[in-house]
Structure formats: C-alpha cells, structure tokens
Design an enzyme around this catalytic site. Sequence first.
Site, PDB file in Angstrom:
ATOM      1  N   LYS A  48       0.830  -1.198   0.000  1.00 21.09           N
ATOM      2  CA  LYS A  48       0.000   0.000   0.000  1.00 21.09           C
ATOM      3  C   LYS A  48       0.873   1.259   0.000  1.00 21.09           C
ATOM      4  O   LYS A  48       2.028   1.224   0.435  1.00 21.09           O
ATOM      5  CB  LYS A  48      -0.880   0.025   1.257  1.00 21.09           C
ATOM      6  CG  LYS A  48      -1.954  -1.033   1.317  1.00 21.09           C
ATOM      7  CD  LYS A  48      -2.720  -0.917   2.625  1.00 21.09           C
ATOM      8  CE  LYS A  48      -3.827  -1.949   2.718  1.00 21.09           C
ATOM      9  NZ  LYS A  48      -4.942  -1.673   1.786  1.00 21.09           N
TER      10      LYS A  48
ATOM     11  N   ASP B 251      -2.998  -7.540  -1.760  1.00 23.12           N
ATOM     12  CA  ASP B 251      -3.740  -6.616  -0.904  1.00 23.12           C
ATOM     13  C   ASP B 251      -5.229  -6.950  -0.866  1.00 23.12           C
ATOM     14  O   ASP B 251      -5.983  -6.324  -0.120  1.00 23.12           O
ATOM     15  CB  ASP B 251      -3.525  -5.175  -1.374  1.00 23.12           C
ATOM     16  CG  ASP B 251      -4.006  -4.153  -0.360  1.00 23.12           C
ATOM     17  OD1 ASP B 251      -4.050  -4.498   0.840  1.00 23.12           O
ATOM     18  OD2 ASP B 251      -4.333  -3.020  -0.750  1.00 23.12           O
TER      19      ASP B 251
ATOM     20  N   GLU C 140      -6.536  -9.492   0.552  1.00 17.48           N
ATOM     21  CA  GLU C 140      -6.242 -10.616   1.449  1.00 17.48           C
ATOM     22  C   GLU C 140      -7.413 -10.984   2.350  1.00 17.48           C
ATOM     23  O   GLU C 140      -7.510 -12.122   2.806  1.00 17.48           O
ATOM     24  CB  GLU C 140      -5.008 -10.307   2.298  1.00 17.48           C
ATOM     25  CG  GLU C 140      -5.246  -9.529   3.582  1.00 17.48           C
ATOM     26  CD  GLU C 140      -5.835  -8.134   3.363  1.00 17.48           C
ATOM     27  OE1 GLU C 140      -6.588  -7.665   4.222  1.00 17.48           O
ATOM     28  OE2 GLU C 140      -5.547  -7.513   2.315  1.00 17.48           O
TER      29      GLU C 140
ATOM     30  N   ARG D   4     -10.549 -11.465   1.781  1.00 18.88           N
ATOM     31  CA  ARG D   4     -11.380 -12.542   1.220  1.00 18.88           C
ATOM     32  C   ARG D   4     -10.656 -13.887   1.275  1.00 18.88           C
ATOM     33  O   ARG D   4     -11.292 -14.941   1.325  1.00 18.88           O
ATOM     34  CB  ARG D   4     -11.788 -12.182  -0.201  1.00 18.88           C
ATOM     35  CG  ARG D   4     -10.659 -12.080  -1.197  1.00 18.88           C
ATOM     36  CD  ARG D   4     -10.997 -11.219  -2.398  1.00 18.88           C
ATOM     37  NE  ARG D   4     -11.026  -9.797  -2.057  1.00 18.88           N
ATOM     38  CZ  ARG D   4     -11.311  -8.839  -2.944  1.00 18.88           C
ATOM     39  NH1 ARG D   4     -11.585  -9.145  -4.203  1.00 18.88           N
ATOM     40  NH2 ARG D   4     -11.332  -7.582  -2.572  1.00 18.88           N
TER      41      ARG D   4
END
Length: 506
Positions: free
Chosen positions: A279, A349, A351, A353
């Site tokens: 990020k 990113d 992650e 789920r």
Amino acid sequence: MDFSIKPFDAKTGLAGFKTGCIAVGVFEDKKLSQAAQALDRKGQIAAALKSGDITGKPGSTLLLRGLDGIAAERILLVGLGQDAELSDKTFVTALQATAKAFSSIGAADGAIALPLDQIKKRDTAWAIRCAILAVRDTEYRYSVTKSEKEPPARGVKKIAFLSAGADAAAKNVIAQGIALANGVDLAKELGNLPPNICTPTYLANTAKQLGKDFGFGVEVLERKQLEALKMGSFLSVTKGSEEPPKFIVIKHMGGKAKEAPTVLVGKGITFDTGGISLKPGANMDEMKYDMCGAASVLGTFRAIGEMNLKLNVIGVIPTCENMPSGRASKPGDIVTSMSGQTIEILNTDAEGRLILCDALTYVERFKPAAVVDIATLTGACVTALGHHNTGLFTRHDDDHDDLADELLTAGKTSGDTAWRMPIEDAYQEQLKSNFADMANIGGPPGGSITAACFLERYTRKYLWAHLDIAGTAWKSGPAKGATGRPVPLLTTFLLNRANGNGKKAA
C-alpha cells in the site's frame, strides 16, 4: 456512568425534582414539550424560545440557570425540530446534543425529560437505549498507550430518565443498553489499540477472557491445526509475518440444545501492509483497523453475554497480519482453499477474502441457521456508500431477502444503518482466471460487489450475508478512531432473533 428511570407526572411533579440539570424539548414552531411547559412557571423558557436564543432546530441547545420555582439547578433546552411527533433521526440528534451538553456542565447528576414516548414507530425502551449509547459515546476516551491518561469527561455522572410511561420493561432496557454500550466500547478499544499490541494473539486472549467472564466456549486453532484443515488460502496471507496466525471460535449457546446457531464471522487482519502489493505509505497507520470485523464480533459477544441472550450464537475469527517478506505470497501464486477450490492471487492486498473464504467453509460444520460475515473488505464500498451506510450483500431469493430485511431492520432500529448492494452472476465473470478456479480480484469496476461474489462461492450450503464495513468501522482526520460499528446492528439483529422477530431454526 449510572442510569436509572423514574416515572413522573409532568404537570405536578417535575418542578420539584431536585437535580443538577433537566433536559427538556422545544420545537421550531415555538412550542414547548409537555415537560418544558411544566417547568415554565414564570414564562422564562417560552421567552427564551420566542427571543431566538434557541431556535428549536434539531440538536440546538440552551442552558438556563435558576428558574423561579424550579428545584433543578439548570434547565437544558434541546431542539426537537418541527413536529411534535418526532422522527427517530431527529430524536437521536437531540440525544447526541444532550449528551454533549451534559458532559461539559458542572453538575454531577442530571435528568432527561425529553418526550421518550412520542417518537414515530418507536417505544420508550428504544429511546432509552439510544440515549445510553449517545451518552457512552460522548464519555469514551482512549488512553491505554498514553503516558498521561486522558481525563474522564467531566459533567453529569448520574442520569435519570423521567418518563410518564416508565414500566418494568423500560427499566430492564437500561441494563440492555449498558450491555450494548459495553460491547461497542470493547470494539472501539480493540480497533484503536496499536498493531504491535493488538496482534492475533491479543485477540485470541481477549476471546479467552470473554469466555471466562461470560461462560463462552472458546477454542483457538494454531498453525498446525490450520494446516491439518488444509486452510491454504488463510495460511497464504500469514506467510510473510512473524506473528503467528490464530483461528478463534467462540460460542454462546444460550438457546435450545438442538437450535441451529447464528454464526458471525469477523475478518481479523491486525495490520495490513498490502503484502507484496504494498500500500502507499500515506495513512497506512489506519490499516490497524483492518481487524474491525473481528472487533465487532468480540464486541457483540460482550454485549450478548452480559444480556444472557437466549440464542445460540457462534463467532469465528480468522486473524493474522499481512506483511511483505521473502516468504510472503506473490502476485501470480495459486493457493488451494479449504473447500478445495483454487485461487490465483493477482493482488496480495485483496487478502481479507482469502482468510474469510476458509472461515466460511469451516462454519459448514455448525449447520448454521444463518451466517453473517463482517469485514473491512474494500475501498470500493467506501466509494459507493461513503461513511454512512455499511454495505450489505446477499443472494437474491426469498430466504436471503428475508435475511437481508432482518439486517436492514436491525440497522434502522439501532441507528447503525446498512444499504443492500447487488450480487448477480454477471459480476462473477470478472473473477475468471486462466490458471485457477478463480482470481482473488475482479478489477476496479464494482470492486465491492466482486469481492462479495468471491465470498459467495464459499457459502452455498447455508443462508449467508456479508457486511462490508470499510466505510463505517472507523473515522479519519481529527476525529480518528474506531466507531464500534456494526456492534449495534449485530446485537439488535440477534436480539430480534432471540425474541422471535427473525427467522431462526427450531
């Protein structure tokens, strides 16, 4: 904060009520509530309203001292808007203003004599519960990691609700409101703690402590057990972190022995760097809030445990960090979930789920009446709904429509609102992969919907709904902090089920 409820006769008893401050309502059309009329023996309240010192606009306030013939030291006038028949939104605005005013005055005790029994389609119990939440929200202070602790809010510490319609049921709701506020506070505190303290282990220990306090059954699965269960998707997220993953199962079996449980599944990413798909650095500190789904499950259990709710409820929390390292998952990796379905990781990113899908497979063993997962899942939901409504996703058929209605109703009742979003097969096309059963992202269009569609693939053996709380779990800017949402929604949803107002298996 101490709360009580006291019946009174507005015409004869209010003027002699001794307290530091009484809150009463006034309206924009220059009218006084019944309680305000009872205190206006010399016309001072009417004069203040007529002069424009207070408009009556919802949430406006004016503090008066030393009214002739009135035992209370202060009278707080609170605007209630145009109509004598109040909307719940207007009334909550008035309660929030009352709580703020009470927190800043010098009195140790106070009373709320707003028209608790005159809100459209709401009862006195609802009004009292909302008042307790408003007061406790104003009172909350975070100070765990400060060398100089935040001073407690000064002002009123004892509040009496003055209601002509007070009865045993209304009195009992005070305990219920306090329990709900305690659950919200726990969710806030967990969210606000720094990620070097609130680790997966810390969440597991919090669940164990709740188990001791309220008699919950608590089980924490470790890495070896997760490997034995073949939770390859969950384990792929934790590979880059030094912190061990935890898989928390917490059970409140307050219903009938053979009653199918309602299951809450909370995303518990205690810090999300994005992994290899790193990020941007700006505001990355707020990724400590990526465990607010887990916090809301624990907060809800705190509330229902204190209420001793007569319902079987199970909480499941997959929790870990998402960190970059030489061991971390890479874009292009393919992992096998507990269900046996394979997933191509196109973006590390996405992650949440990946940990939730294995948890959603795991809960099949409970033969649930319904499953609700709660996750700070997508920035796309914030784009779609902003910070006002939680995104609600579920399949479109009669049973799932009923479940959606239960959750939406609970949101409206509690003021912790949600908005239903679509799930359709057309969106599933975006998750196609050339190399696995599915990809973990579907591209920018409809990002919150495709994330929900991903989860939906793992929930086809039971009734299921998904709450995306990315826009509602915390605030940024000067008011930065966890909100405690959606603990009010979830607790109200479970209360309704326990009271027979929701569909539950016998």
